[in-house]
Design a protein around this motif. Structure first.
Motif, PDB file in Angstrom:
ATOM      1  N   GLY A   1       0.745  -1.289  -0.063  1.00 49.85           N
ATOM      2  CA  GLY A   1       0.005   0.046  -0.012  1.00 49.85           C
ATOM      3  C   GLY A   1       0.915   1.274  -0.078  1.00 49.85           C
ATOM      4  O   GLY A   1       2.021   1.252   0.092  1.00 49.85           O
ATOM      5  N   GLN A   2       0.135   2.338   0.044  1.00 53.36           N
ATOM      6  CA  GLN A   2       1.023   3.473   0.299  1.00 53.36           C
ATOM      7  C   GLN A   2       0.705   4.312   1.309  1.00 53.36           C
ATOM      8  O   GLN A   2      -0.675   4.538   1.491  1.00 53.36           O
ATOM      9  N   SER A   3       1.548   5.131   1.979  1.00 55.94           N
ATOM     10  CA  SER A   3       1.043   5.985   3.046  1.00 55.94           C
ATOM     11  C   SER A   3       2.174   6.991   3.295  1.00 55.94           C
ATOM     12  O   SER A   3       3.361   6.953   2.984  1.00 55.94           O
ATOM     13  N   LEU A   4       1.757   7.905   3.739  1.00 60.78           N
ATOM     14  CA  LEU A   4       2.572   9.332   4.335  1.00 60.78           C
ATOM     15  C   LEU A   4       2.121   9.542   5.394  1.00 60.78           C
ATOM     16  O   LEU A   4       1.056   9.659   6.076  1.00 60.78           O
ATOM     17  N   GLU A   5       3.365   9.801   6.375  1.00 53.70           N
ATOM     18  CA  GLU A   5       3.071  10.277   7.520  1.00 53.70           C
ATOM     19  C   GLU A   5       3.744  11.540   7.810  1.00 53.70           C
ATOM     20  O   GLU A   5       4.813  11.984   7.649  1.00 53.70           O
ATOM     21  N   GLN A   6       2.899  12.682   8.493  1.00 58.05           N
ATOM     22  CA  GLN A   6       3.407  13.885   8.949  1.00 58.05           C
ATOM     23  C   GLN A   6       2.832  14.366   9.905  1.00 58.05           C
ATOM     24  O   GLN A   6       1.623  13.944  10.263  1.00 58.05           O
ATOM     25  N   PRO A   7       3.355  15.284  11.046  1.00 54.84           N
ATOM     26  CA  PRO A   7       2.597  15.717  12.059  1.00 54.84           C
ATOM     27  C   PRO A   7       1.336  16.351  11.927  1.00 54.84           C
ATOM     28  O   PRO A   7       1.239  17.027  10.866  1.00 54.84           O
ATOM     29  N   SER A   8       0.501  16.318  12.698  1.00 52.85           N
ATOM     30  CA  SER A   8      -1.004  16.945  12.387  1.00 52.85           C
ATOM     31  C   SER A   8      -0.736  18.478  12.845  1.00 52.85           C
ATOM     32  O   SER A   8      -1.218  19.120  12.202  1.00 52.85           O
ATOM     33  N   GLU A   9      -0.201  18.772  13.868  1.00 53.05           N
ATOM     34  CA  GLU A   9       0.102  20.184  13.894  1.00 53.05           C
ATOM     35  C   GLU A   9       1.452  20.442  14.716  1.00 53.05           C
ATOM     36  O   GLU A   9       2.225  20.121  14.923  1.00 53.05           O
ATOM     37  N   VAL A  10       1.843  21.710  14.137  1.00 55.78           N
ATOM     38  CA  VAL A  10       3.180  22.224  14.492  1.00 55.78           C
ATOM     39  C   VAL A  10       2.937  23.799  15.146  1.00 55.78           C
ATOM     40  O   VAL A  10       2.127  24.541  14.174  1.00 55.78           O
TER      41      VAL A  10
ATOM     42  N   GLN B   1       4.304   5.839  -9.674  1.00 56.20           N
ATOM     43  CA  GLN B   1       4.352   5.481 -10.880  1.00 56.20           C
ATOM     44  C   GLN B   1       3.029   5.951 -11.724  1.00 56.20           C
ATOM     45  O   GLN B   1       1.995   5.835 -11.157  1.00 56.20           O
ATOM     46  N   GLY B   2       3.183   6.369 -12.861  1.00 58.71           N
ATOM     47  CA  GLY B   2       1.848   6.987 -13.474  1.00 58.71           C
ATOM     48  C   GLY B   2       1.700   8.412 -13.276  1.00 58.71           C
ATOM     49  O   GLY B   2       0.824   9.172 -13.877  1.00 58.71           O
ATOM     50  N   GLY B   3       2.588   9.035 -12.489  1.00 60.43           N
ATOM     51  CA  GLY B   3       2.199  10.500 -12.152  1.00 60.43           C
ATOM     52  C   GLY B   3       1.175  10.860 -11.095  1.00 60.43           C
ATOM     53  O   GLY B   3       1.001  11.967 -11.162  1.00 60.43           O
ATOM     54  N   LYS B   4       0.594  10.062 -10.426  1.00 61.74           N
ATOM     55  CA  LYS B   4       0.010  10.422  -9.630  1.00 61.74           C
ATOM     56  C   LYS B   4       0.495  11.000  -8.159  1.00 61.74           C
ATOM     57  O   LYS B   4       1.351  10.653  -7.730  1.00 61.74           O
ATOM     58  N   LEU B   5      -0.294  11.924  -7.760  1.00 64.52           N
ATOM     59  CA  LEU B   5       0.156  12.827  -6.451  1.00 64.52           C
ATOM     60  C   LEU B   5      -0.688  11.995  -5.223  1.00 64.52           C
ATOM     61  O   LEU B   5      -1.892  12.063  -5.674  1.00 64.52           O
ATOM     62  N   ILE B   6       0.028  11.462  -4.646  1.00 63.15           N
ATOM     63  CA  ILE B   6      -0.623  11.016  -3.363  1.00 63.15           C
ATOM     64  C   ILE B   6      -0.323  11.849  -2.091  1.00 63.15           C
ATOM     65  O   ILE B   6       0.913  11.963  -1.830  1.00 63.15           O
ATOM     66  N   PHE B   7      -1.212  12.500  -1.581  1.00 70.21           N
ATOM     67  CA  PHE B   7      -1.037  13.479  -0.371  1.00 70.21           C
ATOM     68  C   PHE B   7      -1.029  13.082   0.747  1.00 70.21           C
ATOM     69  O   PHE B   7      -1.754  11.911   1.169  1.00 70.21           O
ATOM     70  N   GLY B   8      -0.279  13.338   1.819  1.00 71.26           N
ATOM     71  CA  GLY B   8      -0.604  13.244   3.280  1.00 71.26           C
ATOM     72  C   GLY B   8      -1.715  13.963   3.846  1.00 71.26           C
ATOM     73  O   GLY B   8      -2.203  14.565   3.228  1.00 71.26           O
ATOM     74  N   GLN B   9      -1.802  13.623   5.182  1.00 74.74           N
ATOM     75  CA  GLN B   9      -2.943  14.314   5.899  1.00 74.74           C
ATOM     76  C   GLN B   9      -2.904  15.791   6.281  1.00 74.74           C
ATOM     77  O   GLN B   9      -3.910  16.416   6.439  1.00 74.74           O
ATOM     78  N   GLY B  10      -1.730  16.314   5.998  1.00 75.14           N
ATOM     79  CA  GLY B  10      -1.334  17.814   6.156  1.00 75.14           C
ATOM     80  C   GLY B  10      -0.945  17.911   7.627  1.00 75.14           C
ATOM     81  O   GLY B  10      -1.230  17.247   8.683  1.00 75.14           O
TER      82      GLY B  10
END
Lengths: 109, 115
Positions: free
Chosen positions: A1-10, A93-102
């Motif tokens: 699968g695909q996943s991104l992790e970033q902090p929710s708040e700073v 692959q394919g040029g899709k952008l998969i975004f993190g939760q922000g």
């Protein structure tokens, strides 16, 4: 699968430096992008890293380590107007952008 | 202003209804992307069209469909609407077929509220 992790708040103060980290798991990784979004407005492109290392654009810099599946966005000389949500996005692959939760950045006076 | 336009800005409708969202890409851009952003959620990629043809598909529901017309504008059709479809829907465009180095330019979004 695909996943991104970033902090929710700073939170940071005006004039300071803040780093927003992003780790990812994806197949067919081609690069890491960063977008800024002010309160429900249109996301706007900030930077892109296709190769390892640091990319600098004015007060913003972005870093990528492909071997660590890790990147960060560095914001220097913070201003109140930098208060926004910041999204990392992997281009696969394919040029899709998969975004993190922000990450919601709050800049205090 | 990114040059990408979306209409309408706001849309309020009822469950079970069908709506159409419209997007005009930046002049000269061949690719159009649709994203859904629910409250406190990231941007979920729905679908991409390049020069009139479907190029990539994300987590788009079967109740949703899209198309890109010869003049390169695009429409996203949402049918049998449910409460959970309430979200911001963004359109983005890029010059070519998409790819790692292509910046996507986002429109102002359509805010959909399903009651």
């Amino acid at each position: 699968g695909q996943s991104l992790e970033q902090p929710s708040e700073v939170t940071a103060v005006e004039g300071a430096i803040v780093q927003i980290n992003c780790t990812y798991q994806t197949s067919g990784f081609y690069g890491l992008s960063w977008y800024q979004q002010h309160d429900g407005g249109a996301p706007t492109f900030l930077s892109y890293n296709g190769l390892d290392g640091l990319e600098e654009t004015g007060r913003f810099s972005s870093f990528l380590s492909r071997s660590d599946s890790y990147g960060y966005l560095l914001l220097q000389e913070l201003q109140m107007k930098d208060s926004a949500s910041y999204f990392c996005a992997v281009c696969n692959q394919g040029g899709k952008l998969i975004f993190g939760q922000g990450t919601e950045l709050s800049v205090k006076p | 202003d990114s040059g990408v336009t979306q209409t309408p800005k706001h849309l309020i409708t009822a469950t079970g209804q069908r709506v159409t969202l419209r997007c005009s890409p930046r002049s000269g851009d061949l690719s159009v992307y649709w994203y859904q952003q629910s409250l406190d959620q990231g941007l979920q990629f729905l679908i991409q069209y390049y020069n009139g043809e479907e190029r990539a598909k994300g987590n788009i529901l079967e109740r949703f469909s899209a198309q890109q017309f010869p003049d390169l504008h695009s429409e996203l059709n949402l049918s049998s609407l449910e409460l959970g479809d309430s979200a911001l829907y963004f359109c983005a465009s890029s010059p070519l077929g998409g790819g790692a180095t292509e910046t996507q330019y986002f429109g102002p979004g359509t805010r959909l509220l399903v009651l």
